[in-house]
Enzyme design. Structure first.
Site, PDB file in Angstrom:
ATOM      1  N   VAL A   1       2.625   3.555  -5.107  1.00  0.00           N
ATOM      2  CA  VAL A   1       1.983   3.012  -6.308  1.00  0.00           C
ATOM      3  C   VAL A   1       0.711   2.247  -5.943  1.00  0.00           C
ATOM      4  O   VAL A   1      -0.363   2.510  -6.501  1.00  0.00           O
ATOM      5  CB  VAL A   1       2.969   2.103  -7.078  1.00  0.00           C
ATOM      6  CG1 VAL A   1       2.255   1.305  -8.157  1.00  0.00           C
ATOM      7  CG2 VAL A   1       4.044   2.962  -7.709  1.00  0.00           C
TER       8      VAL A   1
ATOM      9  N   CYS B   1      13.081   5.998  -8.099  1.00  0.00           N
ATOM     10  CA  CYS B   1      13.163   5.003  -9.185  1.00  0.00           C
ATOM     11  C   CYS B   1      14.228   5.230 -10.245  1.00  0.00           C
ATOM     12  O   CYS B   1      14.795   4.265 -10.747  1.00  0.00           O
ATOM     13  CB  CYS B   1      11.799   4.867  -9.834  1.00  0.00           C
ATOM     14  SG  CYS B   1      10.616   4.133  -8.691  1.00  0.00           S
TER      15      CYS B   1
ATOM     16  N   LYS C   1      10.793  16.507  -5.895  1.00  0.00           N
ATOM     17  CA  LYS C   1      10.137  17.308  -6.931  1.00  0.00           C
ATOM     18  C   LYS C   1       8.947  17.987  -6.266  1.00  0.00           C
ATOM     19  O   LYS C   1       8.615  17.678  -5.110  1.00  0.00           O
ATOM     20  CB  LYS C   1       9.690  16.439  -8.116  1.00  0.00           C
ATOM     21  CG  LYS C   1       8.624  15.415  -7.747  1.00  0.00           C
ATOM     22  CD  LYS C   1       8.229  14.525  -8.914  1.00  0.00           C
ATOM     23  CE  LYS C   1       7.310  15.213  -9.888  1.00  0.00           C
ATOM     24  NZ  LYS C   1       6.646  14.266 -10.818  1.00  0.00           N
TER      25      LYS C   1
ATOM     26  N   ALA D   1       0.844  -1.208   0.000  1.00  0.00           N
ATOM     27  CA  ALA D   1       0.000   0.000   0.000  1.00  0.00           C
ATOM     28  C   ALA D   1       0.871   1.247   0.000  1.00  0.00           C
ATOM     29  O   ALA D   1       0.714   2.134   0.826  1.00  0.00           O
ATOM     30  CB  ALA D   1      -0.917  -0.016   1.224  1.00  0.00           C
TER      31      ALA D   1
END
Ligand code: NAD
Ligand code: UGA
Length: 458
Positions: A15, A275, A338, A12
């Site tokens: 994603v 990632c 970001k 959970a």
């Protein structure tokens, strides 16, 4: 209400949570259960304070939760009753043993495979949602087909392409949904079941099917290409700083070629996020595994430029501020990797903060959503680090501001007020090129953008 099918998602996280919330929201005829090994995370998903910040997420969770979306800690029951199981656990870079620092650590993923094997007493479709090395589905099938029950598992690859901060928009309107399957009768049947779920809201021509290995590899390659664009423009930013060219003008001119395209050409202090680095290192490891040394070196270059860009940013600060940062107070505007996320994994701001502390600077970190993570991340840095959410408070008394994250907030601050509260000469290092550099210079700042001529008063 009787549901058409039951979906389970194991994991959970960033994603699993948003992806399942979107499926449940768009497909009320399916029951969607989401499980995790961390009960506290499940409790957060069931509360008003979700474990992740993502614009638009609260609304769709509120609409679907309790209707056909359920967060629970009972993994075993979830596995037993599911028809389709998405595996969305973390697959970080290995930190130990063979392939340390490069290969994907598949321990969490394998644990779920074994859990499914132990609990499943009926046939199921297993969907790889996590990003995995090519051929992982084969290993998954081998584990699953060694079980005690007479059940059949069909493994599909359905990598996720959402970006953080825009996850809900990306999920609602994806460029493509990719589904890889074995090209057998049962593989294609399973694939069609997954296609039918996405077809509830995604146009047919955006649902792409492929063989399972292409699907697994495409995910790594997509991230490698995206990161490569950033490293490409960042490498050019260094050249711009030497030649008085302006990297934004170069990016605009180059990106207007429709073969190149304009997106993802923003020069920056470097890319972060959980990632890009991990997936490229995974690609590099795969290339080396197959003896493709030149290819491995090529992709590793993307990471090398990114590390160099962060270091270059700090060295520029040091040089600009008279070759010493000792005792100087430097404020970081932004800590998230970001904008529009509280996520700080692999954030360039952590590297910069660490390097500034090594130079004996005092660091003040400001961020609208990421301060809790920033506190945890910087625990290992031994030095003077403070945290202040209010950017005006954070910058007060500082010698310099370094913009680390492209939060919209930092475009519209009253920089005159900020300048007046700072030590002089006051410096601003815009690691995202988001402020009005001419205006800042007029106010009195010495301005150091990325890949553009500096503007200094001396
Ligand atoms: P995450 O760490 O946020 O979430 C993973 C979750 O899995 C965690 O909550 C963890 O507790 C749980 N988990 C681990 N082992 C488990 C087990 N055995 N049983 C139940 N739960 C378990 O990770 P994430 O960012 O959601 O990434 C998941 C995968 O998706 C990774 O492979 C990643 O590369 C990929 N991916 C991530 C993004 C992104 O933007 N974060 C985008 C696309 C793809
Ligand atoms: C990225 C990909 O964009 C997603 O498609 C993918 O699903 C995801 O990785 C994943 O696999 O995890 P994400 O890392 O969330 O998504 O965010 P991006 O928007 O790609 O930004 C990554 C980093 O690059 C950020 O630090 C960002 O600031 C930086 N960046 C991005 C730049 O420096 N310049 C740009 O032009 C664009």
């Amino acid at each position: 209400m009787k549901f058409k099918k039951e979906i389970l998602c194991i994991g959970a996280g960033y994603v699993g949570g948003p992806t399942m919330a979107m499926i449940a929201y768009k497909c009320p005829q399916y029951r969607v259960n989401v499980v995790d090994i961390l009960p506290e995370k499940i409790a957060q998903w069931n509360s008003d304070a979700l474990p992740i910040y993502e614009p638009g997420l609260d609304e769709i969770v509120q609409k679907a939760r309790g209707r056909n979306l359920f967060f629970t800690a009972d993994i075993e029951a979830g596995i037993k009753s599911a028809d389709i199981i998405f595996v969305s656990v973390n697959t970080p870079t290995k930190t130990y043993g063979v392939g340390a620092g490069m290969a994907a650590d598949l321990q969490y993923w394998e644990k779920t495979a074994r859990q499914i094997l132990d609990c499943a007493d009926s046939s199921k479709i297993i969907v790889e949602k996590s990003t995995l090395p090519v051929k992982t589905a084969q290993a998954m099938e081998r584990i699953l087909n060694s079980g005690k029950y007479e059940v059949q598992f069909e493994v599909l690859s359905n990598p996720e392409f959402l970006a953080e901060g825009t996850a809900i928009a990306d999920l609602e309107n994806p460029d493509r949904v990719l589904i890889g399957s074995q090209q057998t009768e049962s593989g294609l049947k399973a694939r069609d079941e997954l296609v039918a779920i996405y077809a509830n809201w995604v146009a047919a021509d955006r649902i792409v099917t492929s063989n399972i290995w292409s699907s697994e590899l495409s995910k790594l390659v997509a991230n490698a290409f995206l990161a490569q664009r950033i490293s490409s423009i960042n490498s050019i930013s260094s050249l711009c700083e030497k030649t008085e060219a302006d990297v934004s003008e170069v990016a605009k001119a180059v990106g207007m070629d429709t073969r190149i395209g304009s997106r993802f050409l923003n020069a920056s202090v470097g890319f972060g996020g959980s990632c890009f680095k991990k997936d490229i290192m995974n690609l590099v490891y795969l290339c080396r595994h197959y003896g493709l040394e030149q290819e491995a070196d090529y992709w590793e270059g993307v990471i090398r430029i990114n590390e160099h860009q962060k270091e270059r940013f700090v060295l520029n600060m040091l040089t600009a501020m008279f070759n010493t940062l000792a005792g100087k107070k430097i404020c970081l505007f932004g800590f998230a990797f970001k904008a529009d996320t509280g996520d700080t994994r692999e954030t360039p701001a952590l590297t910069v903060a660490g390097r500034l502390v090594e130079e004996n600077a005092q660091v003040v970190i400001s961020d609208p959503k990421a301060l809790d993570n920033a506190r945890l991340d910087t625990q290992s840095i031994k030095g003077d680090i403070q945290f202040k959410e209010d950017p005006y408070e954070a910058a007060r008394g500082c010698h310099a501001i370094a913009i680390m994250t492209e939060w919209a907030l930092y475009r519209s601050l009253d920089y005159e007020q900020i300048f007046n509260s700072m030590q002089k000469p006051a410096f601003i290092f815009d690691g995202r090129n988001i402020t009005d550099h001419d205006k800042l210079f007029e106010i009195g700042f010495n301005v150091f953008p990325i890949g553009k001529p500096k503007k200094v008063h001396f």
